[in-house]
Design a protein around this motif. Sequence first.
Motif, PDB file in Angstrom:
ATOM      1  N   THR A  89      -4.741   9.551  -2.671  1.00 56.94           N
ATOM      2  CA  THR A  89      -4.017   9.383  -1.410  1.00 56.94           C
ATOM      3  C   THR A  89      -4.179   7.962  -0.884  1.00 56.94           C
ATOM      4  O   THR A  89      -3.213   7.352  -0.405  1.00 56.94           O
ATOM      5  CB  THR A  89      -4.529  10.395  -0.360  1.00 56.94           C
ATOM      6  N   ASP A  92      -1.972   5.711  -2.804  1.00 59.44           N
ATOM      7  CA  ASP A  92      -0.581   5.879  -2.342  1.00 59.44           C
ATOM      8  C   ASP A  92      -0.351   5.140  -1.037  1.00 59.44           C
ATOM      9  O   ASP A  92       0.652   4.441  -0.864  1.00 59.44           O
ATOM     10  CB  ASP A  92      -0.252   7.373  -2.165  1.00 59.44           C
ATOM     11  N   TYR A  93      -1.290   5.306  -0.091  1.00 56.72           N
ATOM     12  CA  TYR A  93      -1.172   4.607   1.190  1.00 56.72           C
ATOM     13  C   TYR A  93      -1.176   3.099   0.970  1.00 56.72           C
ATOM     14  O   TYR A  93      -0.415   2.366   1.608  1.00 56.72           O
ATOM     15  CB  TYR A  93      -2.308   4.989   2.140  1.00 56.72           C
ATOM     16  N   CYS A  95      -0.225   1.448  -1.731  1.00 58.92           N
ATOM     17  CA  CYS A  95       1.067   1.041  -2.313  1.00 58.92           C
ATOM     18  C   CYS A  95       2.165   1.041  -1.249  1.00 58.92           C
ATOM     19  O   CYS A  95       2.978   0.115  -1.173  1.00 58.92           O
ATOM     20  CB  CYS A  95       1.455   1.981  -3.460  1.00 58.92           C
ATOM     21  N   THR A  96       2.174   2.109  -0.430  1.00 55.87           N
ATOM     22  CA  THR A  96       3.183   2.199   0.631  1.00 55.87           C
ATOM     23  C   THR A  96       3.031   1.041   1.609  1.00 55.87           C
ATOM     24  O   THR A  96       4.020   0.407   1.996  1.00 55.87           O
ATOM     25  CB  THR A  96       3.047   3.542   1.380  1.00 55.87           C
ATOM     26  N   HIS A  99       4.295  -2.097   0.095  1.00 58.06           N
ATOM     27  CA  HIS A  99       5.757  -2.104   0.090  1.00 58.06           C
ATOM     28  C   HIS A  99       6.299  -2.449   1.482  1.00 58.06           C
ATOM     29  O   HIS A  99       7.210  -3.284   1.632  1.00 58.06           O
ATOM     30  CB  HIS A  99       6.274  -0.733  -0.369  1.00 58.06           C
ATOM     31  N   ILE A 100       5.723  -1.824   2.504  1.00 55.74           N
ATOM     32  CA  ILE A 100       6.157  -2.088   3.884  1.00 55.74           C
ATOM     33  C   ILE A 100       5.913  -3.551   4.238  1.00 55.74           C
ATOM     34  O   ILE A 100       6.782  -4.215   4.831  1.00 55.74           O
ATOM     35  CB  ILE A 100       5.414  -1.160   4.866  1.00 55.74           C
TER      36      ILE A 100
END
Length: 195
Positions: A89, A92-93, A95-96, A99-100
């Motif tokens: 998790t 994922d956070y 990577c997110t 990206h943001i």
Amino acid sequence: MSLTIQHIITDAKQLAKRLKERESIADTLLTETLALNKKIDAMKQFQEEVEQLNEVANQKPHSQLIENIQKENRHLREIQQENRELKSTLEDYHCTLEHIMSKYREHTNERIYRSKIDLKAVQNQRYQSIIQQQADKIKEMAAVMQRAAALDDDSMLGYQEMVSKLSAENKGLRELLHLSKNSATEDKNMQTETS
């Protein structure tokens, strides 16, 4: 005799020096003995604790100990699984968030690029406004000059009209004067003829 006293004093100094060395050795041995006693006490205490644990362990049946160990193992596996899920998790956070942040940087760079001031355009705009102001002033001056010329033309026409009126009046008055002189001369002539 002085030699013996000096010899005795030298011997006494050597004995005092040896005594000090032996005292320091004795102090060192005493501290080492105390440290060894502490270690022995700690070992005794450890042995006592091990014996107590063995007694406690002996009181419980082995099956119960095995069951407790298995419970602990299951609990550890659950924690490890939860840890893996949390890591996943978190990745994922991460990577997110990356990206943001990349989108944010792109957007910010684009806005900065758009908002850059084009100095040449600003300068051209200033020159254009100065040229426009000068053109407006020239138009205004031309309008004032046209008005002045129109007024001058009007006054010239009025002047010419007045001059022509005065010329006509002057001409008329001369004719009258001429007539009047003629008539006065004729009157004189007539009077001279009659007299």
